[in-house]
Design an enzyme around this catalytic site. Structure first.
Site, PDB file in Angstrom:
ATOM      1  CG  ASP A 101      70.364   5.518  54.489  1.00 57.96           C
ATOM      2  OD1 ASP A 101      71.258   6.326  54.801  1.00 57.96           O
ATOM      3  OD2 ASP A 101      70.592   4.321  54.212  1.00 57.96           O
ATOM      4  CE  LYS A 166      68.961   1.927  51.925  1.00 56.53           C
ATOM      5  NZ  LYS A 166      68.816   2.264  53.364  1.00 56.53           N
ATOM      6  CE  LYS A 200      72.460   1.303  52.783  1.00 57.43           C
ATOM      7  NZ  LYS A 200      72.160   2.021  54.046  1.00 57.43           N
TER       8      LYS A 200
END
Length: 258
Positions: A101, A166, A200
């Protein structure tokens, strides 16, 4: 879908996370053990790079090796030094991460620089792709604030090769919101990349009811079948206890935390 059904689905979509500055081997092992529930396991655990080997060992010891290990790079500030982001991403992969990430250089975008974010994601993606590692790009919606910037960051990340976009690091004042999630999910839809790009929601999703709202939103925009661990994740820690309380018919205790 009943609240219990939603809780079970949400559990299977969690990236169970510990990104506290005081993280230790023991806390990471405990996190992995927490995820080994009678209702199944999360999609992944998310830890700092140095703890990836600890998590790997803990997951193997409890025979839950299907749980992926995610980590973070260029975290949490999203600086615009591409070389550092790439070096950190390479190191994360060397530690054995399944998923990375990376924080998008959102401050640079806010200052009008679109190119550095595109290039940073593109180079991190090349490194990840070479090792079969999934790349999630954190755009930090709570700092971008405006729909136009949230959409632009989403577009740049996707065009540069992000496997997931995300919402947040969980380290700023405003993390995941339904408003920012809607913009990101609509961008995935509008760019016609739903088959290969996921979403996400991270930070701020704490209760089963909140998780259910995100699941419903994703289904409305991208369809029932889209919501699975290949396309949808929750980055959370305290959410787990509330999901388990729902599944066990207990009154949920809202716990503070990510």
């Amino acid at each position: 879908m009943s609240l219990k059904s939603s809780a079970k689905v949400a559990l299977s979509l969690m990236d169970l996370t510990t990104l506290n500055d005081n993280a230790t081997d023991e806390k990471v092992i405990a996190l992995c053990q927490q995820g080994n529930t009678e209702f199944g396991t999360p999609a992944a655990v998310c830890v700092y790079p140095r703890f990836v080997p600890v998590a790997r060992k803990a997951l193997k010891a409890q025979q839950t090796e299907q749980v992926k290990i995610a980590t973070v790079t260029n975290f949490p500030h999203g600086n615009d030094d591409i070389d550092i982001a790439v070096t950190e991403t390479k190191a994360a992969i060397a530690y054995g991460a399944d998923e990375v990430d990376v924080v998008f250089p959102y401050k640079a975008l806010m200052a009008g620089n679109e190119q550095v974010g595109f290039e940073l994601v593109k180079q991190c993606k090349a490194v990840c792709q070479a090792s079969g590692v999934l790349l999630k790009v954190i755009i930090e919606t709570g700092e971008l604030k405006t729909p136009a910037l949230i959409r632009k960051a989403s577009e740049l990340a996707i065009q540069a090769g992000a496997d997931f976009i995300k919402t947040s690091t969980g380290k700023v004042a405003i993390n995941a919101t339904l408003e920012s999630a809607r913009i990101m999910l609509e961008t995935i839809r509008d760019l016609n990349v739903a088959e290969k790009v996921g979403f996400k929601a991270a930070g701020g999703v704490k209760t089963t009811e909140e998780a259910e709202q995100y699941l419903a939103l994703a289904k409305t925009i991208l369809g029932e079948d889209w919501v699975n661990s290949a396309h949808f994740r929750f980055g959370a820690s305290s959410l787990l206890n509330n999901l388990l309380a729902t599944l066990n018919d207990q009154t949920a205790q809202v716990v503070t935390g990510y």
